[in-house]
Motif scaffolding. Structure first.
Motif, PDB file in Angstrom:
ATOM      1  N   ARG A 363       0.802  -1.222   0.000  1.00 20.25           N
ATOM      2  CA  ARG A 363       0.000   0.000   0.000  1.00 20.25           C
ATOM      3  C   ARG A 363       0.833   1.269   0.000  1.00 20.25           C
ATOM      4  NH1 ARG A 363      -4.614  -1.680   4.520  1.00 20.25           N
ATOM      5  NH2 ARG A 363      -5.655  -3.277   3.236  1.00 20.25           N
ATOM      6  N   ILE A 364       2.141   1.144  -0.115  1.00 21.25           N
ATOM      7  CA  ILE A 364       2.997   2.327  -0.070  1.00 21.25           C
ATOM      8  C   ILE A 364       2.624   3.294  -1.183  1.00 21.25           C
ATOM      9  CG2 ILE A 364       5.373   3.143  -0.288  1.00 21.25           C
ATOM     10  CD1 ILE A 364       6.286   0.509   0.981  1.00 21.25           C
ATOM     11  N   HIS A 365       2.313   2.746  -2.360  1.00 24.61           N
ATOM     12  CA  HIS A 365       1.981   3.610  -3.491  1.00 24.61           C
ATOM     13  C   HIS A 365       0.723   4.436  -3.227  1.00 24.61           C
ATOM     14  CE1 HIS A 365      -0.433   0.001  -4.077  1.00 24.61           C
ATOM     15  NE2 HIS A 365      -1.183   0.646  -4.944  1.00 24.61           N
ATOM     16  N   GLU A 366      -0.221   3.875  -2.494  1.00 18.21           N
ATOM     17  CA  GLU A 366      -1.454   4.608  -2.209  1.00 18.21           C
ATOM     18  C   GLU A 366      -1.167   5.839  -1.347  1.00 18.21           C
ATOM     19  OE1 GLU A 366      -4.035   1.813  -0.394  1.00 18.21           O
ATOM     20  OE2 GLU A 366      -4.248   0.565  -2.195  1.00 18.21           O
ATOM     21  N   GLU A 367      -0.302   5.681  -0.356  1.00 18.85           N
ATOM     22  CA  GLU A 367       0.040   6.808   0.510  1.00 18.85           C
ATOM     23  C   GLU A 367       0.816   7.874  -0.258  1.00 18.85           C
ATOM     24  OE1 GLU A 367       2.181   5.034   3.685  1.00 18.85           O
ATOM     25  OE2 GLU A 367       0.511   3.755   4.319  1.00 18.85           O
ATOM     26  N   LEU A 368       1.771   7.451  -1.077  1.00 19.40           N
ATOM     27  CA  LEU A 368       2.584   8.402  -1.821  1.00 19.40           C
ATOM     28  C   LEU A 368       1.745   9.204  -2.813  1.00 19.40           C
ATOM     29  CD1 LEU A 368       5.732   6.215  -2.597  1.00 19.40           C
ATOM     30  CD2 LEU A 368       5.598   8.122  -0.984  1.00 19.40           C
ATOM     31  N   LEU A 369       0.723   8.575  -3.383  1.00 22.33           N
ATOM     32  CA  LEU A 369      -0.048   9.194  -4.451  1.00 22.33           C
ATOM     33  C   LEU A 369      -1.265   9.976  -3.956  1.00 22.33           C
ATOM     34  CD1 LEU A 369       0.103   6.287  -7.046  1.00 22.33           C
ATOM     35  CD2 LEU A 369       1.105   8.561  -7.324  1.00 22.33           C
ATOM     36  N   GLN A 370      -1.464  10.065  -2.659  1.00 20.76           N
ATOM     37  CA  GLN A 370      -2.635  10.794  -2.160  1.00 20.76           C
ATOM     38  C   GLN A 370      -2.722  12.228  -2.683  1.00 20.76           C
ATOM     39  OE1 GLN A 370      -2.784  10.439   2.112  1.00 20.76           O
ATOM     40  NE2 GLN A 370      -3.708   8.411   2.040  1.00 20.76           N
ATOM     41  N   PRO A 371      -1.606  12.991  -2.746  1.00 16.87           N
ATOM     42  CA  PRO A 371      -1.712  14.351  -3.290  1.00 16.87           C
ATOM     43  C   PRO A 371      -2.095  14.402  -4.767  1.00 16.87           C
ATOM     44  CG  PRO A 371       0.302  14.101  -1.989  1.00 16.87           C
ATOM     45  CD  PRO A 371      -0.256  12.727  -2.210  1.00 16.87           C
ATOM     46  N   MET A 372      -2.005  13.257  -5.456  1.00 14.84           N
ATOM     47  CA  MET A 372      -2.321  13.203  -6.886  1.00 14.84           C
ATOM     48  C   MET A 372      -3.756  12.745  -7.150  1.00 14.84           C
ATOM     49  SD  MET A 372       0.293  14.207  -8.641  1.00 14.84           S
ATOM     50  CE  MET A 372      -0.276  13.653 -10.256  1.00 14.84           C
ATOM     51  N   GLU A 373      -4.527  12.548  -6.111  1.00 18.24           N
ATOM     52  CA  GLU A 373      -5.844  11.925  -6.261  1.00 18.24           C
ATOM     53  C   GLU A 373      -6.715  12.645  -7.293  1.00 18.24           C
ATOM     54  OE1 GLU A 373      -9.585  10.435  -3.473  1.00 18.24           O
ATOM     55  OE2 GLU A 373      -7.890  11.531  -2.595  1.00 18.24           O
ATOM     56  N   ARG A 374      -6.692  13.957  -7.282  1.00 19.39           N
ATOM     57  CA  ARG A 374      -7.530  14.729  -8.198  1.00 19.39           C
ATOM     58  C   ARG A 374      -7.168  14.469  -9.660  1.00 19.39           C
ATOM     59  NH1 ARG A 374      -7.485  21.372  -8.547  1.00 19.39           N
ATOM     60  NH2 ARG A 374      -8.470  21.526 -10.596  1.00 19.39           N
ATOM     61  N   TRP A 375      -5.938  14.098  -9.941  1.00 15.84           N
ATOM     62  CA  TRP A 375      -5.462  13.943 -11.314  1.00 15.84           C
ATOM     63  C   TRP A 375      -5.396  12.485 -11.764  1.00 15.84           C
ATOM     64  CZ3 TRP A 375      -3.990  17.831  -8.102  1.00 15.84           C
ATOM     65  CH2 TRP A 375      -4.185  19.132  -8.571  1.00 15.84           C
ATOM     66  N   LEU A 376      -5.851  11.579 -10.907  1.00 15.76           N
ATOM     67  CA  LEU A 376      -5.924  10.173 -11.291  1.00 15.76           C
ATOM     68  C   LEU A 376      -7.321   9.868 -11.809  1.00 15.76           C
ATOM     69  CD1 LEU A 376      -3.995   8.503  -8.320  1.00 15.76           C
ATOM     70  CD2 LEU A 376      -3.131   9.080 -10.597  1.00 15.76           C
ATOM     71  N   ALA A 377      -7.380   9.196 -12.948  1.00 13.84           N
ATOM     72  CA  ALA A 377      -8.668   8.971 -13.606  1.00 13.84           C
ATOM     73  C   ALA A 377      -9.436   7.791 -13.027  1.00 13.84           C
ATOM     74  CB  ALA A 377      -8.443   8.764 -15.105  1.00 13.84           C
ATOM     75  N   GLY A 378      -8.795   7.001 -12.198  1.00 14.09           N
ATOM     76  CA  GLY A 378      -9.450   5.813 -11.697  1.00 14.09           C
ATOM     77  C   GLY A 378      -9.421   4.700 -12.731  1.00 14.09           C
ATOM     78  N   GLY A 379     -10.037   3.583 -12.409  1.00 11.86           N
ATOM     79  CA  GLY A 379     -10.009   2.447 -13.325  1.00 11.86           C
ATOM     80  C   GLY A 379      -8.729   1.647 -13.181  1.00 11.86           C
ATOM     81  N   GLU A 380      -8.592   0.659 -14.038  1.00 11.37           N
ATOM     82  CA  GLU A 380      -7.481  -0.277 -13.918  1.00 11.37           C
ATOM     83  C   GLU A 380      -6.171   0.318 -14.426  1.00 11.37           C
ATOM     84  OE1 GLU A 380      -8.606  -3.798 -15.970  1.00 11.37           O
ATOM     85  OE2 GLU A 380      -9.688  -4.605 -14.229  1.00 11.37           O
ATOM     86  N   VAL A 381      -5.095  -0.125 -13.819  1.00  6.23           N
ATOM     87  CA  VAL A 381      -3.769   0.238 -14.303  1.00  6.23           C
ATOM     88  C   VAL A 381      -3.591  -0.319 -15.714  1.00  6.23           C
ATOM     89  CG1 VAL A 381      -2.680  -1.822 -13.339  1.00  6.23           C
ATOM     90  CG2 VAL A 381      -1.311   0.224 -13.700  1.00  6.23           C
ATOM     91  N   GLY A 382      -2.853   0.382 -16.554  1.00  6.51           N
ATOM     92  CA  GLY A 382      -2.673  -0.046 -17.935  1.00  6.51           C
ATOM     93  C   GLY A 382      -1.834  -1.304 -18.054  1.00  6.51           C
TER      94      GLY A 382
END
Length: 447
Positions: A363-382
């Protein structure tokens, strides 16, 4: 969000890539980029002070569970100078290794191989820096870069601007709820309750602790039991399952770790993927190599021959609560409340120490990416391991070792490191080429 002024890494230069973590995944990526001649500006950040791979589980006699041919490069290019065979040749041990007649080197030797490769990339890696956040670096409403923040052990912060980030930060220990707040971390004090991730760091103290409980029935639990047995320690193995179960390493089952299987699995609907992951669960999780099961069973059988009861196997038991055994300020060992899953009876057992062989969370990536939440489109990783982003955010955010649900059981293992590294390297290079092309067109039109 950062109380200490942040220093800009590399004088404020925009990096083509910042890699978070420098374990096998990002090390394989560094090799792939170098061998492809990508020419990208890269930095890798590693929280450890030097390269080491599962350092606290490099036990005497522990061996790899996969072939040495699944090293950092051989599945991609067996002629690479970074192969395990090239390492053996360079160390003057190739003929000696051949005489072992095995595909499975010791874990210590494989760690030495990885460190040998990592040493060739010291100029690209900053050790002793733990990434803390990935924040958008906006230009108006666009996000062409991110700022990667990191902190050293003295609390000093640095940051890098990057066009792409590859997160290969590994996993964190899974601590059962019953042990929340009780686990000793980083040389602390209190009851000797540790995760297997810290085992060797406290092994000598465990040997003096008295009876030790090992919680878990998987590979790490078996290895730790055998090591403690060799140190003369009395051990209780505690687990919810009915027995240690063998890993399915048969040839057809092992095909789920092949690189081609990733394509197959990724193309399936999510529900079918989940069914297959469950079907092959016993190739990787909560299972033990058959030879280790034989060794553990042999020890328990010998107890019966000798009429002793040094060790105990408490299967079908769950730890429902754990607490310090301290009384009146004196240090005491942990006390476990155990519930039998056969009938529900409960009883209390006191130990000198507990080792949690309870696996890991990613889950480390989830914590690191929290400030990017608004710019993540959601859905599956490519398929190329890139997270989808909203229009206007052109930053590439890639994950290594966090995509099991979409890419298969091999994603958290060493099995496909060279192929995955090649795929991500190709995506990074193509993106850089597109960026250079756009810049050339802008320059030309301005003239």
């Amino acid at each position: 969000m950062h109380g200490i002024p942040s220093l800009i890494g590399d004088g404020g230069r925009v990096q083509d890539l910042v890699g978070i973590g420098f374990g096998p995944s990002n090390l394989a990526l560094a090799v792939a980029l170098r061998e492809a001649g990508a020419g990208l500006a890269c930095r890798f950040l590693e929280k450890r002070e030097t390269f080491v791979w599962h350092g606290n589980m490099l036990l005497d006699g522990s061996r790899m569970q996969i072939s040495f041919l699944k090293d950092l490069v051989s599945l991609r290019d067996p002629t690479s100078r970074y192969s395990f065979l090239s390492y053996l040749h360079g160390q003057g041990r190739l003929q000696d290794f051949i005489n072992l007649r095995t595909f499975y080197p010791s874990r210590r030797e494989f760690n030495d191989y990885l460190a040998w490769v990592a040493a060739d990339f010291d100029d690209l890696c900053d050790y002793g820096l733990e990434a803390t956040a990935i924040e958008p670096a906006r230009v108006g409403e666009a996000v062409p870069h991110v700022r990667v923040h990191a902190r050293d052990r003295a609390g000093r912060e640095r940051s890098w601007l990057a066009r792409n980030v590859v997160i290969g930060a590994g996993a964190t220990p899974r601590i059962p709820d019953a042990f929340d707040g009780l686990v000793r971390r980083g040389g602390g004090t209190g009851p000797l309750v540790v995760h297997s991730n810290d085992y060797l760091a406290v092994a000598e103290e465990l040997a003096r602790a008295g009876r030790v409980a090992v919680v878990g029935l998987g590979q790490s639990a078996a290895e730790i039991f055998l090591d403690l047995h060799g140190r003369g320690v009395a051990v209780d193995i505690i687990g919810r399952g009915p027995a240690m179960r063998p890993a399915d390493s048969s040839p057809f089952a092992n095909q789920v770790f092949d690189a081609g299987y990733t394509n197959y699995l990724y193309g399936l609907p999510p529900a079918e993927r989940a069914d297959l992951l469950r079907a092959f669960h016993n190739t990787n999780y909560a299972v033990v190599d058959p030879d280790l099961i034989d060794a553990v069973y042999g020890i328990f059988y010998q107890q019966k021959v000798e009429g002793t009861a040094r060790h105990a196997m408490l299967t079908r038991h769950e730890v429902v609560a754990a607490r310090s055994g301290s009384n009146g300020g004196d240090r005491g060992g942990p006390v476990l409340d155990l519930a039998s899953l056969d009938g529900g009876g409960r009883h209390e057992r006191r130990y000198g120490a507990v080792v949690l062989a309870t696996g890991y969370r990613r889950r480390i990536h989830e914590e690191l990416l929290q400030p990017m939440e608004r710019w993540l489109a959601g859905g599956e990783v490519g398929r190329d391991y890139r997270l989808p982003t909203v229009p206007g955010c052109t930053v590439g955010l890639y994950l290594q070792g966090c995509c099991e649900a979409t890419h298969g059981l091999s994603d958290t293992l060493l099995s496909i490191l060279p192929i995955r590294a090649q795929e991500i390297a190709a995506a990074l290079t193509a993106d850089a080429d597109r960026g250079r092309g756009q810049q050339i067109r802008k320059t030309t039109s301005a003239q």
